[in-house]
Design a protein around this motif. Structure first.
Motif, short mmCIF file in Angstrom:
data_model
loop_
_atom_site.label_atom_id
_atom_site.label_comp_id
_atom_site.label_asym_id
_atom_site.label_seq_id
_atom_site.Cartn_x
_atom_site.Cartn_y
_atom_site.Cartn_z
N GLY A 166 14.29 78.17 2.39
CA GLY A 166 14.98 79.02 1.43
C GLY A 166 16.48 78.76 1.42
O GLY A 166 17.13 78.82 0.36
N THR A 169 17.01 75.53 -0.58
CA THR A 169 16.77 75.71 -2.01
C THR A 169 17.59 76.85 -2.61
O THR A 169 17.35 77.27 -3.73
N ARG A 171 17.71 79.98 -1.83
CA ARG A 171 16.97 81.24 -1.97
C ARG A 171 16.80 81.88 -0.59
O ARG A 171 15.69 82.06 -0.12
N ASP A 173 16.37 84.35 2.48
CA ASP A 173 15.64 85.62 2.61
C ASP A 173 15.80 86.12 4.04
O ASP A 173 14.96 85.86 4.91
#
Length: 241
Positions: A166, A169, A171, A173
């Motif tokens: 993540g 990319t 993203r 979390d």
């Protein structure tokens, strides 16, 4: 750890470390190339350095490669060949062996630098500091092994890999790490801090080691004897033999 600190460490802090790692390395190479070196102390004491350096480098390169491939490889890519639990046990065994080699080598290097008066006198403060941080990071990594064995289903590994992918990319979390044990989180934060410190220490020589791979793809260099150069010059168009 408060929720705000947790979210910062696993959402914002990784990008700060990566930015400093890349831009700081580029700036140092551009402005201070004379400091871009490993500052070897081999001439002062070679015996212990030979053993410590070899053990450390073999172990750390394996760990670096294993962490990169293990965390950033998508699960669907290896799922047909090996399950998450099996992959985690492979990582525990191979990583534990490499970690043990690295621990012995790094301990020898740290002892050598602190116990020898001549080496200590020629060492920068950052030399000792980065060895201490690496040693602490390695110990934390070894501490995580019993926790990994306790979770043989590979669930924790999947969570950590999902977080790392993540980050790559864009993203992140951080909430996914809420249930992960403290040794893993501390190991991750200190690992990111190593990227933050990287451009300001002797670790920058790692870039030079990676750059040597380019020599494998360089064209052959044509070397001619002095006699051949004289003959070639005499036979050029417009010159009489």
């Amino acid at each position: 750890m408060t929720r705000a600190v947790h979210d910062f460490l696993f959402t914002v802090y990784p990008y700060i470390c990566l930015a400093v790692f890349l831009l700081g390395s580029l700036a140092r190479f551009d402005r201070d190339q004379y400091t871009w070196k490993s500052d070897s102390s081999q001439l002062l004491r070679a015996g212990q350095l030979r053993w410590g350096s070899n053990l450390f480098h073999v172990g750390i390169l394996f760990l670096l490669f294993g962490h990169t491939v293990g965390l950033l490889t998508p699960h669907w890519l290896y799922e047909p060949f090996i399950g998450a639990g099996q992959k985690q046990m492979v990582a525990v065994v191979s990583g534990g062996a490499a970690g043990a080699l690295c621990f012995v080598g790094l301990t020898m290097l740290l002892h050598r630098r602190l116990s020898d008066p001549r080496i200590r006198a020629t060492s920068h403060r950052t030399d000792v500091a980065i060895l201490v941080v690496l040693w602490a990071q390695l110990v934390l990594g070894l501490v995580t092994l019993p926790f990994s064995v306790h979770h043989r289903d590979g669930g924790t590994m999947m969570i950590l890999a999902g977080w790392a992918q993540g980050i790559v990319t864009f993203r992140p979390d951080a909430a996914a790490l809420a249930g992960v044990e403290w040794p893993f989180k501390t190991h991750m934060v200190l690992g990111m801090t190593l990227f933050l410190l990287f451009p300001f220490t002797r670790l920058v020589h790692v870039w030079s080691g990676l750059a040597t791979v380019g020599y494998l793809f360089r064209p052959y260099q044509v070397v001619r004897s002095r006699r051949m150069n004289i003959v070639a010059a005499r036979t050029r168009p417009g010159r009489s033999a």
